[in-house]
Write a protein that holds these residues in place. Structure first.
Motif, PDB file in Angstrom:
ATOM      1  N   ARG A  34       0.910  -1.183   0.087  1.00 42.91           N
ATOM      2  CA  ARG A  34       0.012  -0.204   0.096  1.00 42.91           C
ATOM      3  C   ARG A  34       0.846   1.257   0.131  1.00 42.91           C
ATOM      4  N   ILE A  35       2.400   1.167  -0.063  1.00 45.20           N
ATOM      5  CA  ILE A  35       3.017   2.295   0.083  1.00 45.20           C
ATOM      6  C   ILE A  35       3.674   2.465  -1.529  1.00 45.20           C
ATOM      7  N   ALA A  36       3.854   3.543  -2.207  1.00 48.26           N
ATOM      8  CA  ALA A  36       4.391   3.607  -3.323  1.00 48.26           C
ATOM      9  C   ALA A  36       5.922   3.389  -3.337  1.00 48.26           C
ATOM     10  N   PHE A  37       6.388   2.869  -4.510  1.00 50.28           N
ATOM     11  CA  PHE A  37       7.804   2.527  -4.531  1.00 50.28           C
ATOM     12  C   PHE A  37       8.514   3.865  -4.865  1.00 50.28           C
ATOM     13  N   PRO A  38       9.656   4.302  -4.331  1.00 48.28           N
ATOM     14  CA  PRO A  38      10.681   3.215  -3.516  1.00 48.28           C
ATOM     15  C   PRO A  38      10.505   3.339  -1.943  1.00 48.28           C
ATOM     16  N   LEU A  39       9.539   4.119  -1.522  1.00 49.98           N
ATOM     17  CA  LEU A  39       9.130   4.323  -0.205  1.00 49.98           C
ATOM     18  C   LEU A  39       8.867   2.907   0.471  1.00 49.98           C
ATOM     19  N   SER A  40       8.286   1.973  -0.398  1.00 50.97           N
ATOM     20  CA  SER A  40       7.633   0.679   0.340  1.00 50.97           C
ATOM     21  C   SER A  40       8.857  -0.019   0.560  1.00 50.97           C
ATOM     22  N   LEU A  41      10.193   0.310   0.035  1.00 50.42           N
ATOM     23  CA  LEU A  41      11.301  -0.361   0.791  1.00 50.42           C
ATOM     24  C   LEU A  41      11.782  -0.052   1.720  1.00 50.42           C
ATOM     25  N   TYR A  42      11.773   1.055   2.377  1.00 53.76           N
ATOM     26  CA  TYR A  42      11.973   1.718   3.475  1.00 53.76           C
ATOM     27  C   TYR A  42      10.950   2.045   4.536  1.00 53.76           C
ATOM     28  N   MET A  43       9.797   2.102   4.325  1.00 51.19           N
ATOM     29  CA  MET A  43       8.827   2.697   5.353  1.00 51.19           C
ATOM     30  C   MET A  43       8.619   1.742   6.335  1.00 51.19           C
ATOM     31  N   PRO A  44       8.248   0.169   5.703  1.00 48.21           N
ATOM     32  CA  PRO A  44       8.042  -0.816   6.741  1.00 48.21           C
ATOM     33  C   PRO A  44       9.100  -1.041   7.677  1.00 48.21           C
ATOM     34  N   GLY A  45      10.410  -1.073   7.195  1.00 43.54           N
ATOM     35  CA  GLY A  45      11.626  -1.255   8.184  1.00 43.54           C
ATOM     36  C   GLY A  45      11.607   0.080   9.126  1.00 43.54           C
ATOM     37  N   LYS A  46      11.208   1.238   8.903  1.00 36.87           N
ATOM     38  CA  LYS A  46      11.366   2.203   9.523  1.00 36.87           C
ATOM     39  C   LYS A  46      10.239   2.184  10.821  1.00 36.87           C
ATOM     40  N   MET A  47       8.956   1.647  10.265  1.00 38.39           N
ATOM     41  CA  MET A  47       8.010   1.368  11.393  1.00 38.39           C
ATOM     42  C   MET A  47       8.443   0.361  12.197  1.00 38.39           C
TER      43      MET A  47
END
Length: 287
Positions: free
Chosen positions: A104-117
């Motif tokens: 549900r998160i646009a690339f490339p943030l989908s690679l970063y945001m889950p790990g940050k959360m």
């Protein structure tokens, strides 16, 4: 928040977003009412109550105090285990939470945001529960799950055989408890330590099922009939629009065929005049 809105009759429109980090106030849920933007559940509840949408209208002062005490218990005892189950437990995170949120998160943030959360969830757990005498992550994990199971037992005992925590009408406490329990109860995790304990408390499971069926109207397939009705209505509108456009095109085509036809006009051509080597380029062109 959705449960409380349904309990109190507040007419909310839910807008699902994929970029929660860009939401007003930088957090979700966010309530937007005209020019007012409110975040954080407690502030949203207070705003709805001021608008006369109060699910606790019939509660006594003692019941109101009990509500605050149980909400504090949920946030202290159950929330750390809920965060750990979703964001820290490696198998659950890799197979369920990370792909779920990344989708549900646009690339490339989908690679970063889950790990940050995930890191934020772990830091919150260690900050609130990682003090002495618990020094290792293993000890912290064992303690937060013991506390969570104890909290579930207390909730089960408090609910008893009642439909809701204060009788036959849902209140703020029911909305908070449902918000904590429903994800644990319904999400299919590979590691289900907390879920297994919850399923051993049938009155809490029945509590979740009743709210889902009565207020969210989930069918066996997990879809909302109201949502399906909306989709069907949208499809019908789209079909009507397409048919209307098709009829309009046919009408325009008929009008075009019936309109008087003019003979084609002869186009003016440009001929290259034969000229000498020193002739001007403009003199070489003649109609």
């Amino acid at each position: 928040m959705q449960a409380y809105a349904k309990f109190s009759g507040a007419p909310l429109t839910v807008n699902t977003i994929n970029n929660s980090w860009r939401a007003p106030k930088g957090d979700v849920p966010v309530l937007i009412s005209e020019d007012t933007v409110i975040s954080q559940p407690a502030k949203i509840l207070n705003f709805l109550r001021k608008q006369k949408y109060n699910a606790d209208y019939e509660l006594s002062a003692k019941q109101g105090a009990d509500t605050l005490a149980y909400i504090a218990l949920l946030e202290e005892k159950l929330l750390p285990a809920l965060l750990h189950t979703f964001w820290v437990e490696a198998e659950n995170y890799c197979s369920v939470t990370k792909p779920w949120f990344a989708s549900r998160i646009a690339f490339p943030l989908s690679l970063y945001m889950p790990g940050k959360m995930s890191r934020e969830a772990l830091n919150r757990i260690l900050l609130t529960r990682g003090g002495p005498p618990l020094y290792s992550l293993t000890e912290v994990e064992a303690q937060i799950y013991r506390d969570a199971k104890e909290c579930l037992n207390l909730l089960s005992k408090r609910l008893g055989t009642s439909q809701f925590f204060f009788g036959d009408t849902p209140t703020t406490l029911d909305a908070f408890v449902f918000g904590f329990l429903a994800p644990i109860y319904k999400v299919c995790f590979p590691r289900v330590q907390l879920q297994e304990h919850l399923r051993q408390l049938p009155n809490l499971c029945r509590f979740c099922d009743d709210i889902l069926s009565c207020y969210f109207r989930l069918t066996v397939s997990g879809h909302s009939p109201a949502g399906q009705d909306t989709a069907d209505a949208n499809l019908q509108k789209l079909t009507q629009l397409v048919n209307k456009e098709s009829n309009l095109i046919e009408k325009m085509d008929d009008n075009l065929r019936k309109s008087p036809q003019h003979p084609p006009r002869k186009l003016t051509t440009l001929k290259l005049a034969a000229g000498g080597e020193g002739s001007s380029p403009l003199n070489r062109l003649s109609p």
